[in-house]
Enzyme design. Sequence first.
Site, short mmCIF file in Angstrom:
data_model
loop_
_atom_site.label_atom_id
_atom_site.label_comp_id
_atom_site.label_asym_id
_atom_site.label_seq_id
_atom_site.Cartn_x
_atom_site.Cartn_y
_atom_site.Cartn_z
N GLU A 31 0.82 -1.23 0.00
CA GLU A 31 0.00 0.00 0.00
C GLU A 31 0.84 1.26 0.00
O GLU A 31 0.32 2.37 0.03
CB GLU A 31 -0.91 0.01 1.23
CG GLU A 31 -2.04 -1.00 1.17
CD GLU A 31 -2.97 -0.85 2.34
OE1 GLU A 31 -3.91 -0.05 2.27
OE2 GLU A 31 -2.73 -1.54 3.36
N GLY A 73 -3.43 -3.29 -13.98
CA GLY A 73 -4.68 -2.65 -14.39
C GLY A 73 -4.71 -1.18 -14.06
O GLY A 73 -5.67 -0.49 -14.40
N ALA A 98 -3.76 -4.03 -19.15
CA ALA A 98 -5.05 -3.81 -19.84
C ALA A 98 -5.76 -2.65 -19.16
O ALA A 98 -5.79 -2.58 -17.93
CB ALA A 98 -5.92 -5.06 -19.79
N SER A 99 -6.31 -1.74 -19.96
CA SER A 99 -7.07 -0.63 -19.38
C SER A 99 -8.34 -1.15 -18.74
O SER A 99 -8.93 -0.50 -17.87
CB SER A 99 -7.42 0.40 -20.45
OG SER A 99 -8.22 -0.18 -21.47
N ASN A 100 -8.77 -2.35 -19.16
CA ASN A 100 -9.97 -2.94 -18.58
C ASN A 100 -9.90 -4.47 -18.71
O ASN A 100 -9.77 -4.98 -19.81
CB ASN A 100 -11.22 -2.40 -19.28
CG ASN A 100 -12.44 -2.53 -18.42
OD1 ASN A 100 -12.73 -3.63 -17.96
ND2 ASN A 100 -13.14 -1.45 -18.18
N HIS A 133 -17.48 7.59 -13.92
CA HIS A 133 -16.87 6.83 -12.82
C HIS A 133 -17.13 7.51 -11.49
O HIS A 133 -17.48 8.70 -11.44
CB HIS A 133 -15.35 6.70 -13.03
CG HIS A 133 -14.97 5.70 -14.08
ND1 HIS A 133 -14.91 6.03 -15.41
CD2 HIS A 133 -14.68 4.38 -13.99
CE1 HIS A 133 -14.57 4.95 -16.10
NE2 HIS A 133 -14.42 3.93 -15.27
N LYS A 137 -11.95 8.57 -8.44
CA LYS A 137 -11.03 8.23 -9.54
C LYS A 137 -10.00 9.35 -9.75
O LYS A 137 -10.36 10.52 -9.86
CB LYS A 137 -11.83 7.96 -10.83
CG LYS A 137 -10.95 7.46 -11.96
CD LYS A 137 -11.77 6.75 -13.03
CE LYS A 137 -10.90 6.31 -14.20
NZ LYS A 137 -9.84 5.36 -13.83
N THR A 144 -10.01 3.06 -20.16
CA THR A 144 -10.91 2.36 -21.09
C THR A 144 -11.37 3.31 -22.20
O THR A 144 -11.42 2.93 -23.38
CB THR A 144 -12.14 1.81 -20.33
OG1 THR A 144 -11.65 1.02 -19.24
CG2 THR A 144 -13.03 0.98 -21.22
N1 LIG Z 1 -7.84 -2.26 -15.71
C1 LIG Z 1 -9.00 -2.45 -15.05
O1 LIG Z 1 -9.77 -3.37 -15.34
C2 LIG Z 1 -9.34 -1.53 -13.92
C3 LIG Z 1 -8.47 -0.57 -13.56
N2 LIG Z 1 -8.67 0.20 -12.44
C4 LIG Z 1 -7.58 1.07 -12.07
O2 LIG Z 1 -6.92 0.49 -10.94
C5 LIG Z 1 -6.37 1.51 -10.11
C6 LIG Z 1 -6.82 1.28 -8.67
O3 LIG Z 1 -8.21 1.45 -8.59
P1 LIG Z 1 -8.98 1.35 -7.17
O4 LIG Z 1 -8.65 0.10 -6.49
O5 LIG Z 1 -10.38 1.71 -7.46
O6 LIG Z 1 -8.28 2.59 -6.40
P2 LIG Z 1 -8.10 2.76 -4.82
O7 LIG Z 1 -7.75 4.20 -4.61
O8 LIG Z 1 -9.26 2.19 -4.11
O9 LIG Z 1 -6.82 1.84 -4.49
C7 LIG Z 1 -5.49 2.20 -4.79
C8 LIG Z 1 -4.65 1.74 -3.64
O10 LIG Z 1 -3.25 1.89 -3.94
C9 LIG Z 1 -2.62 2.31 -2.74
N3 LIG Z 1 -1.30 2.89 -2.97
C10 LIG Z 1 -0.85 4.17 -2.80
N4 LIG Z 1 0.48 4.25 -3.09
C11 LIG Z 1 0.87 2.99 -3.41
C12 LIG Z 1 2.12 2.42 -3.77
N5 LIG Z 1 3.25 3.15 -3.86
N6 LIG Z 1 2.17 1.10 -4.06
C13 LIG Z 1 1.05 0.34 -3.97
N7 LIG Z 1 -0.15 0.83 -3.62
C14 LIG Z 1 -0.24 2.13 -3.35
C15 LIG Z 1 -3.61 3.30 -2.16
O11 LIG Z 1 -3.31 3.54 -0.79
P3 LIG Z 1 -3.76 4.95 -0.14
O12 LIG Z 1 -5.24 5.01 -0.25
O13 LIG Z 1 -3.24 4.83 1.25
O14 LIG Z 1 -3.06 6.03 -0.95
C16 LIG Z 1 -4.91 2.54 -2.35
O15 LIG Z 1 -5.14 1.63 -1.32
C17 LIG Z 1 -6.79 2.83 -10.75
O16 LIG Z 1 -5.73 3.29 -11.56
C18 LIG Z 1 -7.98 2.45 -11.62
O17 LIG Z 1 -8.16 3.32 -12.72
C19 LIG Z 1 -9.79 0.05 -11.68
C20 LIG Z 1 -10.73 -0.88 -12.02
C21 LIG Z 1 -10.59 -1.74 -13.19
O1 LIG Z 2 -10.94 3.72 -11.76
C1 LIG Z 2 -11.80 2.86 -12.00
O2 LIG Z 2 -12.66 2.54 -11.16
C2 LIG Z 2 -11.79 2.18 -13.30
N1 LIG Z 2 -10.77 2.39 -14.07
C3 LIG Z 2 -10.51 1.79 -15.32
C4 LIG Z 2 -10.34 2.82 -16.41
O3 LIG Z 2 -9.74 3.88 -16.13
O4 LIG Z 2 -10.77 2.59 -17.53
C5 LIG Z 2 -11.46 0.67 -15.67
C6 LIG Z 2 -12.83 0.77 -15.09
O5 LIG Z 2 -13.64 1.54 -15.91
C7 LIG Z 2 -12.87 1.23 -13.65
#
Ligand SMILES: NC(=O)C1=CN([C@@H]2O[C@H](COP(=O)(O)OP(=O)(O)OC[C@H]3O[C@@H](n4cnc5c(N)ncnc54)[C@H](OP(=O)(O)O)[C@@H]3O)[C@@H](O)[C@H]2O)C=CC1
Ligand SMILES: O=C(O)C1=N[C@H](C(=O)O)C[C@H](O)C1
Length: 237
Positions: A31, A73, A98-100, A133, A137, A144
Site C-alpha cells: 500500500e 490494471g 489492460a485498461s480494462n 466513474h 477516480k 478504457t
Molecule cells: N484495468 C481495469 O480493469 C481496472 C483498472 N482500475 C484502475 O486500478 C487503479 C486502482 O483502482 P482502485 O482500487 O479503485 O483505487 P483505490 O484508490 O481504491 O486503491 C489504490 C490503492 O493503492 C494504494 N497505494 C498508494 N500508493 C501505493 C504504492 N506506492 N504502491 C502500492 N499501492 C499504493 C492506495 O493507498 P492509499 O489510499 O493509502 O493512498 C490505495 O489503497 C486505478 O488506476 C484504476 O483506474 C480500476 C478498475 C478496473
Molecule cells: O478507476 C476505476 O474505477 C476504473 N478504471 C478503469 C479505467 O480507467 O478505464 C477501468 C474501469 O472503468 C474502472
Amino acid sequence: MKIALLGYGKMGKTIEEIALNRDHEIVLKIEEDIDTYEIDKMEIDVAIDFSVPKAAFKNITTCFKNNIPVVCGTTGWLDDYEKAVEICKKEDSAFIYASNFSVGVNLFFELNKKLAKMMNGMDDYAVEIEEIHHTQKQDAPSGTAISLAQQIVTENVKKNSWQLDHAAADEIPIKAKRIEDVPGTHTVSYKSKIDSIEIMHTANSRQGFALGAVIAAEWLKDKKGIFTMQDVLSSQF
Ligand SMILES: NC(=O)C1=CN([C@@H]2O[C@H](COP(=O)(O)OP(=O)(O)OC[C@H]3O[C@@H](n4cnc5c(N)ncnc54)[C@H](OP(=O)(O)O)[C@@H]3O)[C@@H](O)[C@H]2O)C=CC1
Ligand SMILES: O=C(O)C1=N[C@H](C(=O)O)C[C@H](O)C1
C-alpha cells in the site's frame, strides 16, 4: 498460486476475494513505496498491480527486476508504458497491461472496432465517447475511454487522436463525468441530425474487472514476454 497485490484499495480487496475463492494465496499486500517491502526475499508467482498512477511504473519494474510476472490494471501512467516494456524484455520477465480486464468490456472493444469500421466515411455522424466513474477516480479520461478512442482512430481516416471535452475536427471528444459510487460506464455515440447510434457498457460492480485480472494472472504465471487481454481471452474462449 502465490500472489502479491500491489495496491490494496477497492480493486485490491475485490481481487483478493476472487483469488482466495479460486484457491490462490495472497502472500503480500503493498500500500506504500515498494522499497519498503523485501520482495527479493519472498516467493511470489505473480504480482497484480491496481495501485495509483504515480506508483505503477516503479511497482511494475521492481517486479521485473526480481523475476516476478506482472498483471497491471492501473490507469493514468501510460506515458511510461514503452519504458516498462523495454525493462520487461531486458529482464526476460512477463507483463500484461489492460485498461480494462472485464470480459464484457473486451467484447465491447470488439463491437467498438466493428462499428468504427462501418462508420468510417459516414461524415454526417459525429463520434463522441462518454465515461462515468466514481468520484475517487484519480485520472481522466479513463484508460478504457482512451482504448476506445485509439480503436476508433485506427479505423477512421479522419480522426487522429482524442481530446478531453473540446476536440478539433480530427480529434474524438471524450466527456468524463464523476458520480458517486459508479463502478464504470462507457458510451460511444455517433450522432447526426437524422438519428443517433450508441453502444454502451455498464459495469454493475468491480467483480468483472477483478475476475479478469485473476484469470490473466493464472494465464501469465509461467510465461515470458509482453501480452494483452486479447491473448488471454483468445486462449480461453
Ligand atoms: N484495468 C481495469 O480493469 C481496472 C483498472 N482500475 C484502475 O486500478 C487503479 C486502482 O483502482 P482502485 O482500487 O479503485 O483505487 P483505490 O484508490 O481504491 O486503491 C489504490 C490503492 O493503492 C494504494 N497505494 C498508494 N500508493 C501505493 C504504492 N506506492 N504502491 C502500492 N499501492 C499504493 C492506495 O493507498 P492509499 O489510499 O493509502 O493512498 C490505495 O489503497 C486505478 O488506476 C484504476 O483506474 C480500476 C478498475 C478496473
Ligand atoms: O478507476 C476505476 O474505477 C476504473 N478504471 C478503469 C479505467 O480507467 O478505464 C477501468 C474501469 O472503468 C474502472
